[in-house]
Design an enzyme around this catalytic site. Structure first.
Site, short mmCIF file in Angstrom:
data_model
loop_
_atom_site.label_atom_id
_atom_site.label_comp_id
_atom_site.label_asym_id
_atom_site.label_seq_id
_atom_site.Cartn_x
_atom_site.Cartn_y
_atom_site.Cartn_z
N GLU A 145 1.33 -1.17 0.05
CA GLU A 145 -0.16 0.18 -0.11
C GLU A 145 0.98 1.38 -0.03
OE1 GLU A 145 -3.13 -0.02 -0.40
OE2 GLU A 145 -3.11 -2.30 -1.20
N CYS B 135 -1.77 9.71 3.57
CA CYS B 135 -1.48 8.72 2.28
C CYS B 135 -2.72 9.46 1.71
CB CYS B 135 -1.03 7.57 2.37
SG CYS B 135 -2.65 6.57 3.39
P1 NAD Z 1 8.71 4.48 3.40
O1 NAD Z 1 8.62 3.71 2.17
O2 NAD Z 1 10.49 5.92 3.51
O3 NAD Z 1 9.08 3.97 4.67
C1 NAD Z 1 8.43 2.53 5.08
C2 NAD Z 1 8.88 1.60 5.67
O4 NAD Z 1 9.59 0.72 4.49
C3 NAD Z 1 9.29 1.94 6.59
O5 NAD Z 1 9.53 0.83 7.43
C4 NAD Z 1 11.00 2.41 6.44
O6 NAD Z 1 12.13 1.37 7.22
C5 NAD Z 1 11.35 0.79 4.96
N1 NAD Z 1 12.37 0.60 4.14
C6 NAD Z 1 12.12 1.53 3.59
N2 NAD Z 1 13.03 1.69 2.69
C7 NAD Z 1 12.93 -0.34 3.08
C8 NAD Z 1 13.97 -1.50 1.83
N3 NAD Z 1 14.52 -0.83 1.11
N4 NAD Z 1 13.75 -2.22 2.24
C9 NAD Z 1 12.74 -2.82 3.06
N5 NAD Z 1 11.94 -1.54 4.08
C10 NAD Z 1 12.03 -0.27 3.55
O7 NAD Z 1 7.31 5.71 4.19
P2 NAD Z 1 7.37 6.27 4.41
O8 NAD Z 1 7.95 7.49 4.67
O9 NAD Z 1 7.75 5.84 5.79
O10 NAD Z 1 5.99 6.04 5.24
C11 NAD Z 1 5.14 7.61 3.86
C12 NAD Z 1 4.66 6.84 2.70
O11 NAD Z 1 3.76 5.71 3.05
C13 NAD Z 1 3.65 8.16 1.94
O12 NAD Z 1 4.25 7.50 0.59
C14 NAD Z 1 2.24 7.47 2.57
O13 NAD Z 1 1.57 8.09 1.15
C15 NAD Z 1 2.24 5.78 2.65
N6 NAD Z 1 1.64 5.48 3.23
C16 NAD Z 1 0.61 4.99 2.27
C17 NAD Z 1 -0.67 4.92 3.13
C18 NAD Z 1 -1.93 3.99 2.43
O14 NAD Z 1 -2.26 2.80 2.92
N7 NAD Z 1 -1.44 3.53 0.78
C19 NAD Z 1 -0.62 4.79 4.49
C20 NAD Z 1 -0.05 5.41 4.95
C21 NAD Z 1 1.33 5.90 4.28
#
Ligand code: NAD
Length: 541
Positions: free
Chosen positions: A312, A346
């Site tokens: 997501e 999001c």
């Molecule tokens: P992010 O992608 O930076 O991180 C999300 C998670 O992924 C964190 O736990 C991070 O440590 C992990 N991560 C980062 N690099 C990784 C890798 N290479 N391999 C595995 N894991 C890795 O996102 P964020 O800044 O934490 O959150 C904000 C984003 O999340 C925004 O884009 C927002 O729209 C989205 N979001 C989406 C929803 C939804 O339901 N669609 C809900 C909440 C947030």
């Protein structure tokens, strides 16, 4: 007479439903979402201040990894700070390395052998008990969210309530799924169809719903019978640890939840690529989601299944305001969807498409409302907006504000200050081209851009012209337009005559189309099946 028949029909339907539900839920009541707290009531505000005080006294502590129930403290730590006061350390959390991931998989595989055989009722009961514990600690958990994620009070309260909802809802969904599905039967043949867990996997949540999403994306696979390796966001690991404590207290057996926070650059790919990873439950940015989706597709040596990926991702969510519309409602919907939690959702509204005849009036009303919003440190007072999560996000949002100044006309805000915390004021741009960068790229901050359209066709085209498809809203009194939007506005969560945020578990299952993700619909009836496999057994006699 007709009235009596109608009442009779309603009553009969109600009784049928009650009987059906009674059969499905022998022990628990029907699902009802957790009520939100009204902080205008002085006693509620006082109780919350007391919770903030309790948490403040516990700041700066150290937290371990939890693997097979054992607490492991490492030398390297993630340091969580209060986004509104960056000198204030919320907690220091041990960092998992690759050797810990190996230990966690080994323990998870062992735990799977017993947890998968535990009855669905027993698994669901762990969630119901955890919900009761979280409810008792509700203000305390929300207070942790204020410090760990920088959430204003009502946003933190909503986050905790949603986490409780996930526990209650997924527990009930498991009880329903435990019955399998009814199959057609033929003579001398008995057909059954049921769901079984698939094995250990990895939950990777974001920081912006640091209790709710962490909880939902962890307990859904768990109640379905799968052990979970939870790698929380490096920004909010402390509140994630609190969830681990709650699930342990609720009776979750050792090894079913392995708590492995860490640096994503160090263990992210390792977790995703691992041959024992049966599924990945990811929520976060598009960039990370795409990376995970791609890597998970590669079959590793010794891997005997295809990995299941739930991803997501981001959004670029539009509110359409039609010519025939309640314009006060429109302004209210825009302001709360764009600036609630500083636009760090999001589902946040970051683009508004307004019919040209009402464009100036909607803009004027929106600016007037946004000017009333309060901003400050939520750990000190009940403000509408706090700080944004960290320096990286602060820099990203302020750079988009500079881009916006070139692409449109700044009509509100633009001010930012990162001397104590990462504060950015509500910011509105007008007359922005629908294809401009601030209209297309996810900013994830308190920035919203307005554009106009000459008719409903053009407004719908604007709404659909991004690569994302998460949420959207239409403010209109025109039934024909609403019905068109129902099918032609391509988003996973569409709202009419309200804002585009605040989906409620069990009421508005959540998940996006297009580059917003795999449309998993968390908090909905199809979610648990993503972590299960369906088996068909046919016996001749
Ligand atoms: P992010 O992608 O930076 O991180 C999300 C998670 O992924 C964190 O736990 C991070 O440590 C992990 N991560 C980062 N690099 C990784 C890798 N290479 N391999 C595995 N894991 C890795 O996102 P964020 O800044 O934490 O959150 C904000 C984003 O999340 C925004 O884009 C927002 O729209 C989205 N979001 C989406 C929803 C939804 O339901 N669609 C809900 C909440 C947030």
């Amino acid at each position: 007479m007709a009235g009596l028949i109608f009442v009779g029909m309603i009553f009969a339907r109600y009784m049928c439903r009650m009987l059906e539900e009674k059969e499905v839920f022998p022990l628990v009541l029907l699902f009802k979402h957790e009520p939100l707290t009204d902080f205008n009531q002085p006693e509620n505000a006082a109780a919350f201040e007391a919770a903030l005080g309790k948490v403040r006294a516990e700041l700066g502590r150290e937290y371990p990894l939890v693997i097979n129930g054992e607490r492991i403290y490492t030398d390297e730590q993630l340091i969580s700070v209060n986004p509104a006061n960056k000198e204030q350390v919320v907690g220091k959390v041990s960092k998992a390395a690759k050797k810990h991931i190996e230990m966690a998989f080994e323990g998870a595989n062992e735990a799977f052998q017993t947890w998968r055989k535990m009855s669905p009722e027993a698994r669901a009961n762990v969630l119901f008990k955890a919900a009761a514990i979280a409810r008792r600690r509700k203000h305390e958990l929300s207070a942790w969210l204020v410090f760990d994620a920088g959430k204003p009070w009502s946003q933190a309260d909503g986050d905790t309530a949603e986490g409780i909802d996930f526990l209650e809802y997924y527990g009930r969904e498991m009880l329903k799924l435990a019955k399998g599905q009814k199959m057609e039967q033929r003579e001398n043949e008995h057909n059954t169809y049921f769901y079984q867990p698939i094995g250990p996997g990895v939950t990777i949540p974001p920081w912006n719903f640091a209790f709710a999403i962490v909880c939902g994306t962890t307990v859904a696979p768990i109640v379905a019978g799968n052990p979970v390796l939870l790698k929380p966001s490096e920004n909010t690991p402390v509140i994630a640890y609190k969830l681990v404590e709650i699930l342990e207290e609720a009776g979750l057996p050792k090894g079913v939840l392995q708590f492995v926070p860490g640096d994503p650059a160090e263990i992210g790919d390792y977790l995703v690529d691992h041959k024992e990873t049966r599924w990945i439950n990811f929520t976060g940015s598009k960039a990370t989601g795409l990376r995970i989706y791609e890597r998970a597709a590669k079959v590793q040596k010794g891997q005997q299944f295809l990995k299941q990926v739930v991803a997501e991702m981001g959004g670029k969510d539009t509110i359409i305001v039609d010519k025939e519309a309640d314009l006060d409602l429109a302004a209210d919907a825009i302001v709360h969807s764009a600036f609630g939690f500083s636009g760090q959702k999001c589902s946040a509204c970051s683009r508004v498409a307004v019919h040209e005849d009402v464009y100036d009036e909607v803009l004027e009303k929106t600016i007037a409302l946004a000017q009333e919003l309060t901003i400050g440190d939520p750990s000190e007072k009940n403000v509408y907006m706090g700080a944004v999560i960290n320096q990286k996000q602060y820099d990203k949002i302020t750079s988009y504000i500079e881009i916006g100044k070139k692409e449109g006309k700044l009509v509100l805000g633009g001010e930012a200050d990162d001397s104590k915390g990462f504060f950015i004021h509500p910011t509105i741009f007008k007359d922005v081209d629908p294809k401009a960068r601030i209209m297309q790229e996810e900013i994830f901050g308190p920035v919203v851009a307005f554009t106009k359209g000459k008719d409903f066709d053009e407004l719908l085209d604007i709404a659909n012209n991004t690569e994302y498809g998460l949420t959207g809203a239409v403010i209109s009194k025109n039934r024909e337009h609403l019905e068109r939007a129902r099918y032609e506005f391509h988003v996973g969560n569409l709202y009419f005559n309200r804002g585009c945020t605040a989906a409620v578990v069990g009421y508005q299952p959540f998940g996006g189309f297009k580059m917003s993700g795999t449309d998993s619909k968390s908090g909905g009836p199809d979610y648990l099946k993503l972590f299960m496999e369906a088996k068909s057994v046919s016996e001749m006699f």
